[in-house]
Scaffold this motif. Structure first.
Motif, PDB file in Angstrom:
ATOM      1  N   HIS A  99      41.033  46.227  40.728  1.00  0.00           N
ATOM      2  CA  HIS A  99      41.543  44.883  40.424  1.00  0.00           C
ATOM      3  C   HIS A  99      41.690  44.058  41.698  1.00  0.00           C
ATOM      4  CE1 HIS A  99      44.133  41.579  39.174  1.00  0.00           C
ATOM      5  NE2 HIS A  99      44.897  41.901  40.196  1.00  0.00           N
ATOM      6  N   ASP A 100      42.343  44.628  42.687  1.00  0.00           N
ATOM      7  CA  ASP A 100      42.630  43.877  43.910  1.00  0.00           C
ATOM      8  C   ASP A 100      41.351  43.435  44.617  1.00  0.00           C
ATOM      9  OD1 ASP A 100      45.347  44.106  43.526  1.00  0.00           O
ATOM     10  OD2 ASP A 100      45.603  45.801  44.892  1.00  0.00           O
ATOM     11  N   HIS A 124      40.273  39.785  43.380  1.00  0.00           N
ATOM     12  CA  HIS A 124      40.883  38.816  44.294  1.00  0.00           C
ATOM     13  C   HIS A 124      40.035  38.467  45.508  1.00  0.00           C
ATOM     14  CE1 HIS A 124      44.869  38.369  42.519  1.00  0.00           C
ATOM     15  NE2 HIS A 124      44.886  39.667  42.278  1.00  0.00           N
ATOM     16  N   GLU A 159      45.980  34.770  38.999  1.00  0.00           N
ATOM     17  CA  GLU A 159      45.689  35.902  38.109  1.00  0.00           C
ATOM     18  C   GLU A 159      44.943  35.508  36.833  1.00  0.00           C
ATOM     19  OE1 GLU A 159      45.855  38.898  38.940  1.00  0.00           O
ATOM     20  OE2 GLU A 159      47.347  39.026  40.532  1.00  0.00           O
TER      21      GLU A 159
HETATM   22 FE    FE Z   1      46.305  40.640  41.073  1.00  0.00          FE
END
Ligand code: FE
Ligand code: PHE
Length: 286
Positions: free
Chosen positions: A136-137, A141, A182
């Motif tokens: 996820h990170d 991102h 997010e």
């Molecule tokens: Fe996040």
């Protein structure tokens, strides 16, 4: 020094990372050599699936950066990613054991250092994971940190977080992060696209965020966002749509202190409910 572990959502969840290796700023070594062949392989499968899903759904800036990053085959070394990122926008990524306390998080962002979790989900969590992991990170991102405007927004957010803490307004400011970084959507000439990392790294939410008629898609308005609660363990009932990263940056550049004073006494809006003045977006045809 051993840093206090941090858990996500309900505090009954046990912490997942090894916080005994964290430094005082909560960063740690990535220990890349410790990843098993199975973990590299799981990462590559996660990446391949998500790469297919982001086509035509993610914003152009994200897709471009992702293509240049070439981090598909195995878990990347954070140093390699950082080197490119530093050249592009003077950002770095740093390894952390997992979730970190808010003030540590804000401080890192203010220093243009984005924390990336070192552990990867298990194969059983292939489809859904509640708390952020390495995939996820990194996938969600890091690509947008290559965009100069978004990169500056993230740093400003970090500084804003430290200030919101002093003014007891963290709950308000956290909603801004949630509904932009997010779960943000962006309006483009080709229709709505996703830029929020929570959507981009989630197969279920990615398919749904643009196509499902159920969730609300509301034009970004700062006060509206700051007042809207969110749920962390289900698909979102409301998404907020920005016109551009420049708009996001400009609308958040003003001093939030008077806005906090104005909004703190007011009741929050529930997620998933239209309010007077909302500018609604229809689901986009793909
Ligand atoms: Fe996040
Ligand atoms: N302008 C905000 C403040 O004065 C800081 C901020 C910038 C917050 C960008 C979020 C995003 O507090």
């Amino acid at each position: 020094m051993s840093m206090v572990p941090v858990t996500y959502g309900a505090s009954s969840r046990p912490p997942r990372g090894d916080y005994s290796v964290a430094r005082a700023d909560y960063t740690c070594d990535q220990s890349w050599d410790d990843y098993s062949p199975q973990q590299h392989e799981l990462y590559a499968r996660l990446y391949a699936r998500q790469l297919g899903l982001v086509q035509g759904r993610a914003g152009e800036e994200f897709l471009q950066a992702l293509g240049q990053l070439a981090m598909h085959a195995r878990i990347p070394r954070f140093e390699d990613v950082s080197e490119r990122l530093t050249r592009a926008t003077r950002w770095q990524i740093v390894a952390v054991p997992g979730l970190i306390p808010e003030d540590a998080f804000f401080r890192l962002l203010a220093q243009r250092r984005f924390p990336v979790t070192v552990w990867l989900r298990t194969p059983e969590e292939f489809d859904y994971i509640v708390e952020p992991d390495l995939f996820h990170d990194l996938f969600g991102h890091v690509p947008l940190l290559f965009n100069p405007v978004f990169a500056d927004y993230m740093q400003a957010y970090g500084e804003g977080g430290l200030k919101a803490q002093r003014r007891n307004a963290l709950e308000l400011l956290a909603r801004l992060y949630w509904y932009t970084v997010e779960f943000g959507l962006i309006d483009t000439p080709r229709g709505l696209r996703v830029y929020g990392a929570g959507i981009l790294s989630s197969p279920g939410e990615l398919a749904r965020a643009l196509a499902d008629p159920q969730p609300l898609r509301i034009g970004f308005e700062l006060r509206r966002v700051l007042r809207t609660r969110y749920e962390i363990d289900d698909f979102q009932k409301t998404y907020f749509v920005i016109d551009s990263f420049a708009q996001l940056f400009e609308q958040t550049a003003q001093d939030f202190a008077p806005i906090y004073e104005e909004l703190l006494p007011l009741p929050a809006y529930p997620p998933g409910k239209v309010q007077p003045g909302d500018r609604m977006f229809a689901v986009s045809a793909r």
